[in-house]
Each structure stands twice: as C-alpha cells, then as structure tokens.
Write an enzyme that holds these catalytic residues in place. Structure first.
Site, PDB file in Angstrom:
ATOM      1  N   SER A 173      -4.661   1.096  -0.791  1.00 45.75           N
ATOM      2  CA  SER A 173      -5.953   0.916  -0.127  1.00 45.75           C
ATOM      3  C   SER A 173      -6.222   2.070   0.849  1.00 45.75           C
ATOM      4  O   SER A 173      -7.331   2.214   1.349  1.00 45.75           O
ATOM      5  CB  SER A 173      -5.983  -0.425   0.618  1.00 45.75           C
ATOM      6  OG  SER A 173      -4.900  -0.491   1.522  1.00 45.75           O
ATOM      7  N   HIS A 225       8.333   3.351   3.392  1.00 42.32           N
ATOM      8  CA  HIS A 225       8.396   2.077   4.124  1.00 42.32           C
ATOM      9  C   HIS A 225       9.699   1.318   3.902  1.00 42.32           C
ATOM     10  O   HIS A 225       9.788   0.139   4.213  1.00 42.32           O
ATOM     11  CB  HIS A 225       7.180   1.200   3.747  1.00 42.32           C
ATOM     12  CG  HIS A 225       5.897   1.710   4.320  1.00 42.32           C
ATOM     13  ND1 HIS A 225       4.649   1.269   3.919  1.00 42.32           N
ATOM     14  CD2 HIS A 225       5.656   2.639   5.280  1.00 42.32           C
ATOM     15  CE1 HIS A 225       3.711   1.909   4.609  1.00 42.32           C
ATOM     16  NE2 HIS A 225       4.292   2.752   5.426  1.00 42.32           N
TER      17      HIS A 225
HETATM   18  P1  OAD Z   1      -2.832  -2.864  -0.238  1.00 45.51           P
HETATM   19  O1  OAD Z   1      -2.555  -4.279  -0.591  1.00 45.51           O
HETATM   20  O2  OAD Z   1      -3.438  -2.585   1.081  1.00 45.51           O
HETATM   21  O3  OAD Z   1      -3.776  -2.215  -1.328  1.00 45.51           O
HETATM   22  C1  OAD Z   1      -3.521  -2.328  -2.688  1.00 45.51           C
HETATM   23  C2  OAD Z   1      -4.464  -1.388  -3.409  1.00 45.51           C
HETATM   24  O4  OAD Z   1      -4.147  -1.457  -4.789  1.00 45.51           O
HETATM   25  C3  OAD Z   1      -5.939  -1.733  -3.281  1.00 45.51           C
HETATM   26  O5  OAD Z   1      -6.671  -0.556  -3.023  1.00 45.51           O
HETATM   27  C4  OAD Z   1      -6.293  -2.310  -4.650  1.00 45.51           C
HETATM   28  O6  OAD Z   1      -7.641  -2.040  -5.021  1.00 45.51           O
HETATM   29  C5  OAD Z   1      -5.348  -1.546  -5.529  1.00 45.51           C
HETATM   30  N1  OAD Z   1      -5.001  -2.214  -6.786  1.00 45.51           N
HETATM   31  C6  OAD Z   1      -4.972  -3.525  -7.078  1.00 45.51           C
HETATM   32  N2  OAD Z   1      -4.572  -3.726  -8.341  1.00 45.51           N
HETATM   33  C7  OAD Z   1      -4.323  -2.489  -8.864  1.00 45.51           C
HETATM   34  C8  OAD Z   1      -3.867  -2.019 -10.121  1.00 45.51           C
HETATM   35  N3  OAD Z   1      -3.558  -2.847 -11.121  1.00 45.51           N
HETATM   36  N4  OAD Z   1      -3.729  -0.678 -10.288  1.00 45.51           N
HETATM   37  C9  OAD Z   1      -4.027   0.193  -9.300  1.00 45.51           C
HETATM   38  N5  OAD Z   1      -4.458  -0.205  -8.095  1.00 45.51           N
HETATM   39  C10 OAD Z   1      -4.602  -1.525  -7.868  1.00 45.51           C
HETATM   40  O7  OAD Z   1      -1.453  -2.081  -0.419  1.00 45.51           O
HETATM   41  P2  OAD Z   1      -1.015  -0.666   0.189  1.00 45.51           P
HETATM   42  O8  OAD Z   1      -2.139   0.287   0.247  1.00 45.51           O
HETATM   43  O9  OAD Z   1       0.208  -0.263  -0.533  1.00 45.51           O
HETATM   44  O10 OAD Z   1       3.120  -1.518   4.856  1.00 45.51           O
HETATM   45  O11 OAD Z   1      -0.639  -1.095   1.647  1.00 45.51           O
HETATM   46  C11 OAD Z   1      -0.119  -0.124   2.496  1.00 45.51           C
HETATM   47  C12 OAD Z   1       0.880  -0.739   3.418  1.00 45.51           C
HETATM   48  O12 OAD Z   1       0.286  -1.850   4.084  1.00 45.51           O
HETATM   49  C13 OAD Z   1       2.083  -1.364   2.745  1.00 45.51           C
HETATM   50  O13 OAD Z   1       3.082  -0.440   2.411  1.00 45.51           O
HETATM   51  C14 OAD Z   1       2.571  -2.294   3.776  1.00 45.51           C
HETATM   52  C15 OAD Z   1       1.264  -2.915   4.176  1.00 45.51           C
HETATM   53  O14 OAD Z   1       1.201  -3.415   5.393  1.00 45.51           O
HETATM   54  C16 OAD Z   1       4.126  -2.012   5.581  1.00 45.51           C
HETATM   55  O15 OAD Z   1       4.681  -3.068   5.289  1.00 45.51           O
HETATM   56  C17 OAD Z   1       4.509  -1.131   6.701  1.00 45.51           C
END
Ligand code: OAD
Length: 266
Positions: free
Chosen positions: A212, A138
């Site tokens: 997520s 990204h």
């Molecule tokens: P999210 O904010 O959607 O999800 C974060 C994930 O991290 C969730 O599943 C939480 O349960 C988990 N989490 C929280 N604290 C944690 C910890 N201490 N250790 C491990 N896991 C933990 O973020 P992403 O999945 O990265 O894209 O989101 C994907 C994309 O959506 C991002 O890259 C961004 C966003 O829109 C763009 O900007 C294109």
C-alpha cells in the site's frame, strides 16, 4: 486498500514494462503483503486484516507486548500457524525464477512470512538456480529476540501462551523472548535500511508489488530510484501513493501479472 485501481493491463502495456525491466542493468523489487495475498496470508489493511477484533496496529507494538505479552504471542502463534499452511504463489515463484536467471536483481520485502525464501528454495531445488537472498526489512515471524540481551535466533516451535511463565525465554540470559519483527513505533535496522536505499538509488527500475506504500520509511525507497533517474513499475490491484509516479502501472494481482511481466512460469 480495496478500491479497484483501473482496468487490467493490456498485452502491450505488459510488454512495455518488461522491456524497461530487461534494459535495466539493476532492478530493485520491493514487495508487501499483497504479494502473499494469493497464498492465503491476510494483508494488513484489507477487510480481512483483523484478528479477534484486534487490529494489527493494536497488537504489533512494544506497548502491546509490555501490557500483555501472552496476547501478542498468541497472535503471532496464530499467524505462524496460518503461514505454515501457505505456499509461495505464482508471483513469488516467477520472481524467484527471474531473479535467479539474470544479474542485477535485489529483492527487498516488508513481509515477515518467509514466502520469498520458500519460493527461492523451490527454484533452487528444481533448477539449481540460486537467486539473491531477499532483504527483510520488517524481520521474520519465525525468529525471536530476547527483550533483555537482544540475542536473536530462529524460533519456529509452538508457543505455550497459557501464562507468562510458559512463554518462550532466552537460552542465554532467561529474558522474555519477543517475535523478531519490527513493530509500529520501532525503528528499522539502520544498516538494512541503508542497503535498501543505496540499492534503490543504483537501480534503473524499482518494481513495486503488493504494497500500500503508506508505511514509512519503506514507502520512500522507490523515490530513491526516481531521484537518481530511474523509473517505477507498480503491480497492485489498487492505487497507492506511488501510482502517479510510476512509469507503468499494472493493475491486478501479482500472482497473475508477475509471471506475464517477467516472462517466466509462475
Ligand atoms: P498492506 O496491507 O498495507 O497493503 C497490501 C497491498 O497489497 C494493498 O495495496 C493491496 O491493494 C495490495 N494487494 C492486495 N491483493 C494483492 C494481490 N493479489 N497482488 C498484489 N497486490 C495486492 O500491506 P503492506 O503495504 O505490506 O509493517 O504493509 C506495510 C507494513 O504495514 C507491513 O509490513 C506491516 C504493516 O503494518 C509492520 O508490521 C512494521
């Protein structure tokens, strides 16, 4: 996602997942915003994922930038300042140490914060061990791209958002610069995505930490490992759409679980 995903893993569960990783010739590690949560970088979908009452989904779009580039640059300026104050956490460091200590590890991240790279640099400085460069799906908030000529470069200086004219402009053609990140509604770089899917298909294990797994196409990368006979290990304090497909689900924060799982100091 904030709901609890289950009890913390037992020592035996962690050991079983480690054995799987140790036996795999190739491992793809896919990370998301949760990986940096313990460094103080807000996740996207958590309750703290708001800025001045704007959701990231409202600001991280080409339409938002066309409508109000000052607002979007202000948000990225805020995020850059926030990330600059953050350091890699024990999860980033353990992963960097582990990846530098064995062959066959690839790291693919959705994160734009540069903390995997910072952890790798720390490990290289301290142990002289150099790991793989993470594949950034990204982009990076510390890079910018011209909206006219598409020239892209490092861009780490403060942004003056007082008016449109003070926003950063291209040194080559004078066009307005934008953050070099992938926004909602935009495609990922096809070559980068191709590499990620190919590497996932070649991996015996896909270790998924802190995502997520709801944003496509990245959420499908671990499926390429499954399709070619490999397995998924998931590290996350909450359930995700991948949880039921994972051979090992380690429920908890990556900063605590990855040093244990990878058996390296964080
Ligand atoms: P999210 O904010 O959607 O999800 C974060 C994930 O991290 C969730 O599943 C939480 O349960 C988990 N989490 C929280 N604290 C944690 C910890 N201490 N250790 C491990 N896991 C933990 O973020 P992403 O999945 O990265 O894209 O989101 C994907 C994309 O959506 C991002 O890259 C961004 C966003 O829109 C763009 O900007 C294109």
């Amino acid at each position: 996602m904030t709901s609890a995903g289950g009890p913390p893993p037992s020592t035996d569960e962690i050991r079983a997942a480690r054995q799987l990783l140790d036996r795999a010739e190739r491992v793809l590690v896919l990370t998301g915003a949760g990986m940096s949560a313990e460094s103080g970088v807000p996740t996207f979908r958590g309750s703290d994922g708001l800025w001045k009452n704007h959701r990231p989904e409202e600001l991280a779009t080409p339409q938002a930038f066309a409508r109000d580039p000052r607002l979007v640059w202000e948000w990225y300026g805020w995020r850059r300042d926030l990330v600059r104050e953050c350091s890699p956490n024990a999860g980033h460091r353990a992963l960097a140490r582990w990846a530098a200590s064995r062959d066959g590890v690839s790291i693919v991240t959705q994160n734009v914060d540069g903390l995997h790279e910072a952890a790798a640099a720390e490990v290289a400085a301290e142990a002289g061990a150099v790991g793989p460069d993470p594949l950034r799906l990204h982009g990076s908030i510390f890079r910018a791209r011209c909206t006219e000529c598409a020239e892209e470069d490092t861009h780490d200086c403060p942004v003056d958002t007082r008016e449109r004219g003070t926003l950063p402009h291209c040194g080559h053609c004078g066009g307005l610069l934008r953050p070099a990140v992938v926004w909602f509604g935009e495609g990922l770089d096809p070559a980068t995505l191709d590499t990620a899917f190919r590497t996932a298909g070649e991996a015996g294990v896909c270790l998924v930490a802190g995502t997520s797994a709801v944003v496509q196409p990245v959420a499908s990368i671990p499926l390429a490992t499954l399709r070619s006979g490999g397995q998924i290990v998931e590290v996350n304090p909450a359930r995700t759409p991948l949880t039921h497909m994972a051979s090992h689900v380690l429920n908890g924060p990556s900063g605590i679980l990855l040093p244990d799982l990878l058996a390296v100091p964080g």
